[in-house]
Write an enzyme that holds these catalytic residues in place. Structure first.
Site, PDB file in Angstrom:
ATOM      1  CG  ASP A 114      50.090 -18.687  48.385  1.00 58.50           C
ATOM      2  OD1 ASP A 114      49.629 -17.679  47.931  1.00 58.50           O
ATOM      3  OD2 ASP A 114      50.082 -19.612  47.964  1.00 58.50           O
TER       4      ASP A 114
ATOM      5  CB  VAL B 234      47.538 -32.717  45.918  1.00 53.19           C
ATOM      6  CG1 VAL B 234      46.594 -33.133  46.917  1.00 53.19           C
ATOM      7  CG2 VAL B 234      48.126 -31.432  46.381  1.00 53.19           C
TER       8      VAL B 234
ATOM      9  N   GLY C  73      51.266 -27.585  41.492  1.00 50.38           N
ATOM     10  CA  GLY C  73      51.534 -26.260  41.372  1.00 50.38           C
ATOM     11  C   GLY C  73      52.826 -26.004  41.845  1.00 50.38           C
TER      12      GLY C  73
ATOM     13  CE  LYS D 173      49.515 -29.625  49.045  1.00 47.65           C
ATOM     14  NZ  LYS D 173      48.890 -28.087  49.340  1.00 47.65           N
TER      15      LYS D 173
END
Length: 453
Positions: A152, A39, A34, A54
Site C-alpha cells: 500500500d 494512530v 484512516g 496504532k
C-alpha cells in the site's frame, strides 16, 4: 485519557479513563485516522519515551487462538526483521485483552508525510524528487530482502523527517486489513490512485506492485497532480487505472528530463512483468541527480513549520491588543480526509483533548510549567514541538493571565526564539519588541507606584 476526545468515531478504539494499554502505553493525542485504524502519540511508561500507537481497528475479533492472530504475529515479526533507517522501527505488537483489536507500537517520527508536503509545495524540484524516490527505493529493497512487501505504498505512507530522511511505514498492514475487509464485505482495501492494476483486479500483489507505487508517487512529485487526475469517485479511478493506465510523462517535455519521465513510465506499466525491479539500475539514475535534494526537503519542511509559527505569533498579537476570548474551536484539529489514512508524520497542532486540558488547568502555575516544558524542548533542539506548544500557551496566557503577566511575557520570549531558530528573524524581532515594551511599561508602572507610596 488525553487524546481520547479527539478521536471522534475512533474514540471507542481505546480504553476509558487513565488506563494504560497493555499496562504500559498511555495514549496522549490523536495523530491520524484512516481505513486501517487510528494512530496516537503515546507515552511508554516503562521506558519513559514517546511512541506511535496504532490501533488496527480494521482487524476485528482478533483472538490469540485465531488464524488472523497468527497472520498478525507473522506480519509483525517480518516487519521487525527490517533493519533500515528508511523503514519505521517496530517496538512492540500486542492485542488489548477483551477488545479484539491489535496494536502496533512504533517509532514516533518528527516531520511530515509526502502527501502533506505535496499539499504545501505542489511540485518538488528535480533533486528533491530524486532524493525521495531514492529513499523509497532503498527502503523497499531492504524490505524485499527481508521478505516483506509493502502492498500500500502511497504518499501518506512516505514520511520526510526533519533532517530530510525518507521513512516508510505501514508495511504489510494493508494485507491484514484487506483480508479482514474481504471476509466481512467482499471488498478490497487500498488506494486506487497509487494501487497497482493487478492488485485492483484482486490478484495477490508482488514485488512489482511496490515499484508501481514508487512510480505513482514520483508522478505526483513531478507534476503536482494525482496519477488519475482529480477524480474522487473510486469507480472512475479504477476504470482509468485498468484501461489507459497512468498517463505517460515521456510525451511531456516540460515534465523533466527524458531519463526521469521514462523511468516513471516504466515503473507505472500496467503489466507488472515490464516494470523495472533492478534497484542498482534505478539507483544509478537517481543518485547522481539527488545532490542537494535532502537540503531542499529540509528547507521545505522548515518553511512550513516557520510559516505556521509566524501565523501563530500573528494571531497571538491580536489577543495581545484586544484580549478577546481565545477561539478554541478555530484552533481545533482538522479531521483527516476520508480514506487519507493515518498520518503520524504530520500531527495536528491542537486536539480537542489538549484544548480542554489546557483551558481547564491554565493557572499561573500550570502555565509556567508548560512554558518551562516548551523552553526545555527548545534547548533540546525540538523547535517545532516547542513552537506548537507555545502557539497554544501564549494565547491562553494572554486571555487568562493578561499581557503583562511574567508567564505570558516569558512564553512570548520563547516563542520569539522559536521563530528566530526557524528562520523568521523579522517576526522574531517584532515579537521581542512587543515583549520588551510590556516589560519596560510594567517596570515604569512599578516605579510610579513606589513613588506614590
Amino acid at each position: 485519557m488525553r487524546g481520547r476526545e479527539s478521536a471522534g468515531s475512533g474514540a471507542s478504539e481505546l480504553p476509558d479513563g487513565q488506563a494504560l494499554v497493555a499496562g504500559r502505553y498511555r495514549p496522549l493525542r490523536l495523530l491520524g485516522r484512516g481505513s486501517m485504524g487510528v494512530v496516537y502519540e503515546a507515552d511508554d511508561a516503562q521506558l519513559d519515551r514517546r511512541v506511535a500507537l496504532k490501533v488496527l481497528s480494521a482487524v476485528e475479533g482478533l483472538g490469540e487462538d485465531s488464524e488472523a492472530w497468527d497472520r498478525f504475529v507473522r506480519e509483525s515479526r517480518a516487519l521487525a526483521r527490517i533493519d533500515h533507517p528508511g523503514v519505521v522501527t517496530l517496538y512492540d505488537s500486542l492485542a488489548q485483552t477483551g477488545m479484539g483489536k491489535p496494536f502496533l507500537v512504533m517509532q514516533l517520527l518528527d516531520g511530515m508525510s509526502l502527501a502533506d508536503l505535496m499539499s504545501v509545495a505542489k511540485r518538488l524540484p528535480l533533486a528533491a524528487v530524486c532524493a525521495v524516490a531514492l529513499g523509497i527505493a532503498e527502503a523497499l529493497t531492504a524490505a524485499h530482502e527481508a521478505g516483506v512487501l509493502h502492498r500500500d505504498l502511497k504518499p501518506s505512507n512516505v514520511g520526510i523527517t526533519r533532517d530530510g530522511r525518507v521513512v516508510l511505514q505501514d508495511f504489510g498492514m494493508a494485507r491484514l486489513a484487506g483480508e479482514a475487509a474481504i471476509t466481512r464485505a467482499g471488498v478490497t482495501v487500498g488506494t486506487p490512485q497509487f494501487m497497482a492494476p493487478e492488485a485492483i483486479r484482486g490478484a495477490s500483489p508482488g514485488v512489482a506492485a511496490d515499484w508501481y507505487g514508487l512510480g505513482a508517487c514520483m508522478y505526483l512529485m513531478i507534476t503536482g497532480d494525482m496519477p488519475f487526475g482529480d477524480a474522487a469517485e473510486v469507480g472512475t479511478i479504477v476504470e482509468r487505472a485498468l484501461s489507459g493506465g497512468v498517463p505517460r510523462l515521456s510525451v511531456r517535455p516540460e515534465a523533466g528530463p527524458k531519463w526521469l519521465t521514462s523511468l516513471v513510465d516504466d515503473l507505472c506499466e500496467k503489466d507488472p512483468a515490464r516494470r523495472p525491479q533492478d534497484v542498482q539500475a534505478i539507483r544509478g539514475l537517481l543518485e547522481p541527480n539527488a545532490e542537494g535534494g535532502t537540503e531542499a526537503l529540509v528547507e521545505l519542511l522548515n518553511r512550513d513549520v516557520r510559516e505556521g509559527a509566524v501565523r501563530a505569533a500573528t494571531d497571538a498579537s491580536v489577543h495581545d491588543e484586544g484580549l478577546p476570548e481565545y477561539d478554541w474551536e478555530q484552533a481545533d484539529i482538522t479531521p483527516a480526509a476520508p480514506g487519507s489514512g493515518p498520518d503520524p508524520f504530520h500531527p495536528a497542532t491542537l486536539s480537542s483533548a489538549t484544548r480542554r486540558i489546557v483551558l481547564a488547568s491554565m493557572t499561573a502555575h500550570s502555565a509556567l510549567s508548560r512554558q518551562r516544558e516548551a523552553a526545555n524542548l527548545v534547548l533540546r533542539g525540538q523547535v517545532r514541538e516547542a513552537a506548537e506548544m507555545l502557539s497554544v500557551v501564549v494565547p491562553v496566557c494572554l486571555s487568562s493571565l493578561g499581557p503583562d503577566h511574567p508567564t505570558t511575557l516569558t512564553s512570548q520570549y520563547w516563542h520569539a526564539l522559536c521563530l528566530a531558530r526557524l528562520g523568521a528573524g523579522a517576526e522574531a524581532v517584532e515579537l521581542l519588541s512587543r515583549v520588551n515594551k510590556r516589560v519596560v511599561g510594567s517596570t515604569d508602572r512599578d516605579e510610579e507606584n513606589r513613588d506614590d507610596d
